[in-house]
Design an enzyme around this catalytic site. Structure first.
Site, mmCIF file in Angstrom:
data_model
loop_
_atom_site.group_PDB
_atom_site.id
_atom_site.type_symbol
_atom_site.label_atom_id
_atom_site.label_comp_id
_atom_site.label_asym_id
_atom_site.label_seq_id
_atom_site.Cartn_x
_atom_site.Cartn_y
_atom_site.Cartn_z
ATOM 1 N N GLU A 54 -8.927 -0.222 -3.060
ATOM 2 C CA GLU A 54 -9.225 1.223 -2.950
ATOM 3 C C GLU A 54 -10.537 1.466 -2.223
ATOM 4 O O GLU A 54 -10.629 2.378 -1.392
ATOM 5 C CB GLU A 54 -9.274 1.873 -4.346
ATOM 6 C CG GLU A 54 -8.032 1.702 -5.193
ATOM 7 C CD GLU A 54 -6.737 2.005 -4.458
ATOM 8 O OE1 GLU A 54 -5.705 1.403 -4.806
ATOM 9 O OE2 GLU A 54 -6.749 2.817 -3.511
ATOM 10 N N CYS A 79 0.837 -1.191 0.000
ATOM 11 C CA CYS A 79 0.000 0.000 0.000
ATOM 12 C C CYS A 79 0.875 1.246 0.000
ATOM 13 O O CYS A 79 1.911 1.300 0.670
ATOM 14 C CB CYS A 79 -0.917 0.012 1.234
ATOM 15 S SG CYS A 79 -2.030 1.441 1.296
#
Ligand SMILES: COc1ccccc1NC(=O)N[C@H](C(=O)N(CC(=O)NO)CC1CCCC1)C(C)(C)C
Ligand SMILES: [Zn+2]
Length: 190
Positions: free
Chosen positions: A154, A110
């Protein structure tokens, strides 16, 4: 232009908030924000610019990652036909999904996490999503493969979820069972 300095890292409270729905049609401010987020992905995938600004090669970004708790995400990657796809979604949601799950063999990372966290992150293999695009038009799409994984990663950011929340801490490399195996087990139980 956005750089890694604009991306908040784990520990920042905004990453754990549920982001707010965005008014559609988009204000010019929100439209510009979405365009700047997409520009970050474009830059991060350009060898010269990425090198110059030390950008990690991004395939997706959610507004909370730049400290803005709004339900907006961008994705830029290749699809299963190896075509470049760019998506900017407002108020995205999964309307239906496969029972089957999928996951990246190598696990996930991430942009907001500066460390390796290994383990399997189960995702739905196929999803049907609804969202609004940059121009406020409703979008209905079916995603699968890597694109489906990016979308779910997301979307989690809009709900304050980090990828490692989904790793089974008791057995990080446990492969999620495909549903048909689960059914067989239940039959045995009867
Ligand atoms: C051009 O770059 C590629 C080309 C082919 C395969 C993969 C990539 N890049 C990525 O997977 N990039 C990851 C990414 O952008 N994200 C997005 C993110 O952190 N969003 O919040 C993490 C990915 C993990 C699974 C899906 C998205 C990082 C965390 C490694 C930067
Ligand atoms: Zn992320």
């Amino acid at each position: 232009m956005l750089t890694m300095d604009d991306i908040i890292r784990e520990g920042h409270p905004t990453l754990r908030k549920t982001a707010e729905e965005v008014e559609v049609p988009l204000t010019s401010e929100n439209k510009q924000l979405l365009e700047k987020m997409m520009e970050f992905l474009v830059h991060s995938q350009d060898p010269e610019i990425a090198e110059q600004y030390k950008l990690r090669p991004g395939v997706g970004l959610a507004a909370p990652q730049i400290g803005i708790s709004k339900r907006m995400v961008v994705m830029r990657t290749t699809d299963q036909q190896d075509e470049l796809v760019e998506y900017a979604f407002v108020n995205p949601r999964i309307v239906s999904h496969s029972a089957e799950t999928t996951y990246l063999e190598s696990g996930e990372g991430c942009l907001s996490v500066d460390r390796e966290v290994s383990g399997i992150v189960p995702r739905y293999a196929r999803i049907k999503i609804e969202a609004y695009d940059l121009n406020g038009n409703k979008v209905v799409k079916r995603l699968r493969g890597f694109l489906a994984i990016v979308f779910q990663h997301e979307l989690d950011h809009l709900n304050g979820i980090m990828f490692y929340d989904r790793i089974d801490e008791n057995d990080p490399f446990k492969k999620p069972l495909p549903p048909q195996e689960v059914i067989k087990r239940n039959e045995l139980d009867e």
